[in-house]
Design an enzyme around this catalytic site. Structure first.
Site, PDB file in Angstrom:
ATOM      1  N   ASP A 122      -3.974  13.499  -6.050  1.00  0.00           N
ATOM      2  CA  ASP A 122      -5.244  13.093  -5.435  1.00  0.00           C
ATOM      3  C   ASP A 122      -6.438  13.574  -6.243  1.00  0.00           C
ATOM      4  O   ASP A 122      -6.287  14.303  -7.217  1.00  0.00           O
ATOM      5  CB  ASP A 122      -5.316  13.602  -3.987  1.00  0.00           C
ATOM      6  CG  ASP A 122      -5.197  15.119  -3.872  1.00  0.00           C
ATOM      7  OD1 ASP A 122      -5.015  15.794  -4.900  1.00  0.00           O
ATOM      8  OD2 ASP A 122      -5.282  15.632  -2.749  1.00  0.00           O
ATOM      9  N   ASN A 158      -6.341  20.937   8.134  1.00  0.00           N
ATOM     10  CA  ASN A 158      -6.239  19.965   9.230  1.00  0.00           C
ATOM     11  C   ASN A 158      -4.913  19.195   9.177  1.00  0.00           C
ATOM     12  O   ASN A 158      -4.760  18.176   9.839  1.00  0.00           O
ATOM     13  CB  ASN A 158      -7.415  18.967   9.169  1.00  0.00           C
ATOM     14  CG  ASN A 158      -7.413  18.168   7.873  1.00  0.00           C
ATOM     15  OD1 ASN A 158      -6.587  18.397   7.008  1.00  0.00           O
ATOM     16  ND2 ASN A 158      -8.338  17.233   7.760  1.00  0.00           N
ATOM     17  N   HIS A 178      -3.635  17.752   6.450  1.00  0.00           N
ATOM     18  CA  HIS A 178      -3.552  16.656   5.478  1.00  0.00           C
ATOM     19  C   HIS A 178      -2.598  16.988   4.325  1.00  0.00           C
ATOM     20  O   HIS A 178      -2.324  18.150   4.022  1.00  0.00           O
ATOM     21  CB  HIS A 178      -4.930  16.211   4.976  1.00  0.00           C
ATOM     22  CG  HIS A 178      -5.656  17.154   4.068  1.00  0.00           C
ATOM     23  ND1 HIS A 178      -7.023  17.247   4.045  1.00  0.00           N
ATOM     24  CD2 HIS A 178      -5.236  18.029   3.139  1.00  0.00           C
ATOM     25  CE1 HIS A 178      -7.403  18.126   3.147  1.00  0.00           C
ATOM     26  NE2 HIS A 178      -6.335  18.627   2.580  1.00  0.00           N
ATOM     27  N   GLU A 218      -5.816  12.120   5.438  1.00  0.00           N
ATOM     28  CA  GLU A 218      -6.430  12.816   6.560  1.00  0.00           C
ATOM     29  C   GLU A 218      -5.763  12.398   7.875  1.00  0.00           C
ATOM     30  O   GLU A 218      -5.079  11.368   7.931  1.00  0.00           O
ATOM     31  CB  GLU A 218      -7.926  12.458   6.606  1.00  0.00           C
ATOM     32  CG  GLU A 218      -8.728  12.987   5.430  1.00  0.00           C
ATOM     33  CD  GLU A 218      -9.100  14.461   5.551  1.00  0.00           C
ATOM     34  OE1 GLU A 218      -8.191  15.284   5.737  1.00  0.00           O
ATOM     35  OE2 GLU A 218     -10.293  14.778   5.448  1.00  0.00           O
TER      36      GLU A 218
HETATM   37  C1  GLP Z   1      -6.803  20.013  -0.663  1.00  0.00           C
HETATM   38  C2  GLP Z   1      -6.034  18.973  -1.508  1.00  0.00           C
HETATM   39  C3  GLP Z   1      -4.577  18.969  -1.187  1.00  0.00           C
HETATM   40  C4  GLP Z   1      -4.122  20.393  -1.057  1.00  0.00           C
HETATM   41  C5  GLP Z   1      -4.684  20.937   0.237  1.00  0.00           C
HETATM   42  C6  GLP Z   1      -4.455  22.425   0.433  1.00  0.00           C
HETATM   43  O1  GLP Z   1      -7.944  19.490  -0.084  1.00  0.00           O
HETATM   44  N1  GLP Z   1      -6.547  17.647  -1.421  1.00  0.00           N
HETATM   45  O2  GLP Z   1      -3.845  18.261  -2.172  1.00  0.00           O
HETATM   46  O3  GLP Z   1      -2.716  20.474  -1.037  1.00  0.00           O
HETATM   47  O4  GLP Z   1      -6.050  20.593   0.393  1.00  0.00           O
HETATM   48  O5  GLP Z   1      -5.185  23.188  -0.472  1.00  0.00           O
HETATM   49  P1  GLP Z   1      -4.939  24.725  -0.715  1.00  0.00           P
HETATM   50  O6  GLP Z   1      -3.605  24.838  -1.373  1.00  0.00           O
HETATM   51  O7  GLP Z   1      -6.069  25.165  -1.612  1.00  0.00           O
HETATM   52  O8  GLP Z   1      -4.954  25.384   0.623  1.00  0.00           O
END
Ligand code: GLP
Length: 245
Positions: free
Chosen positions: A67, A136, A138, A143
């Site tokens: 992403d 949340n 995702h 989302e």
């Molecule tokens: C982000 C990314 C995701 C990621 C998630 C968790 O917004 N878009 O691909 O896995 O949120 O992030 P983190 O590992 O920093 O908690």
């Protein structure tokens, strides 16, 4: 679906790294999709270390980025592009032809989603997808509410995601849209691994694993994947009723 509760972040990261390396050793032309974010940082460093120590050949893999934040250039340290470049692509010595990342600056984002859909399809589908979980629920930028059968798409980000996302950037940054592979890419992948660590993820991890399987909690889609592995560090697992923690 499988659930593994690891004693530590190091242990969870080591298991994820070992699985990626095992796959590439068995199948040097594997198609791998990786998330950015804080969670997989250690796993990526362990993959790079193991690849060097054991001379694992990553030169024939296909690398797909999960992403990106729309409008954020690749040289911005908070972009997924920058993160994947610094933590995996450059240290593994991957060549541009084997790497497929969203161009978040494209004027035609719909064509970008199609380009990545095609890249995955032409490579024969994903062999492994390694993801984190957002606060949340995702996955990537899928989302809450995004249907499980979606491929790549552009998404309006929740206010909460925009706020949490500031942690990746040095200055306050506009993060109103994301571009992402879809949850169908995950369910169609041969292997799917979700890593979570830290107490702050405990409640959403509980919902993903023990709540209803529903687009309201996108990560619950992992439970529809027969080989889906939740790799959860002890603190992130602490709200699970099934957890000994
Ligand atoms: C982000 C990314 C995701 C990621 C998630 C968790 O917004 N878009 O691909 O896995 O949120 O992030 P983190 O590992 O920093 O908690």
């Amino acid at each position: 679906m499988k659930l593994h509760i690891a004693d530590s972040y190091e242990r969870a990261s080591g298991l994820a790294a070992a699985e990626v390396c095992r796959l590439v050793q068995a199948q040097p032309e594997a198609v791998l999709c990786f998330a950015a974010g804080d969670t997989p940082r250690l796993a990526y460093s362990l993959i790079v270390q193991k690849a060097r120590e054991e001379q694992i050949d990553f030169s024939r893999i296909t690398f797909i980025g999960l992403d990106e934040w729309v409008g954020i250039p690749p040289e911005n340290e908070g972009s997924c592009h920058y993160f994947l470049q610094e933590n995996l692509i450059r240290p593994l010595g991957l060549m541009p032809a084997q790497v497929h990342l969203f161009d978040a600056l494209s004027r035609d984002l719909s064509a970008e989603t199609e380009r990545l859909n095609q890249a995955v399809a032409h490579a024969g589908g994903l062999d492994l997808i390694l993801v984190g979980i957002g606060m949340n629920g995702h996955i990537g930028f899928n989302e809450p509410g995004i249907p499980f059968d979606s491929y790549a798409h552009v998404v309006e980000l929740e206010a909460f995601t925009q706020e949490v996302g500031q942690k990746y950037f040095r200055t306050q940054t506009v993060l109103n849209q994301g571009i992402t592979l879809g949850l169908r890419h995950l369910t169609e992948a041969k292997q799917a691994i979700l890593i979570a660590n830290g107490l702050k993820k405990a409640e959403i991890v509980r919902q993903a694993i023990e709540g209803p399987v529903s687009p309201d909690v996108p990560a619950s889609v992992m439970r529809l994947h027969p080989g889906g592995l939740f790799l959860i560090e002890r603190e992130a697992a602490s709200a699970l009723h099934s957890s000994p923690a």
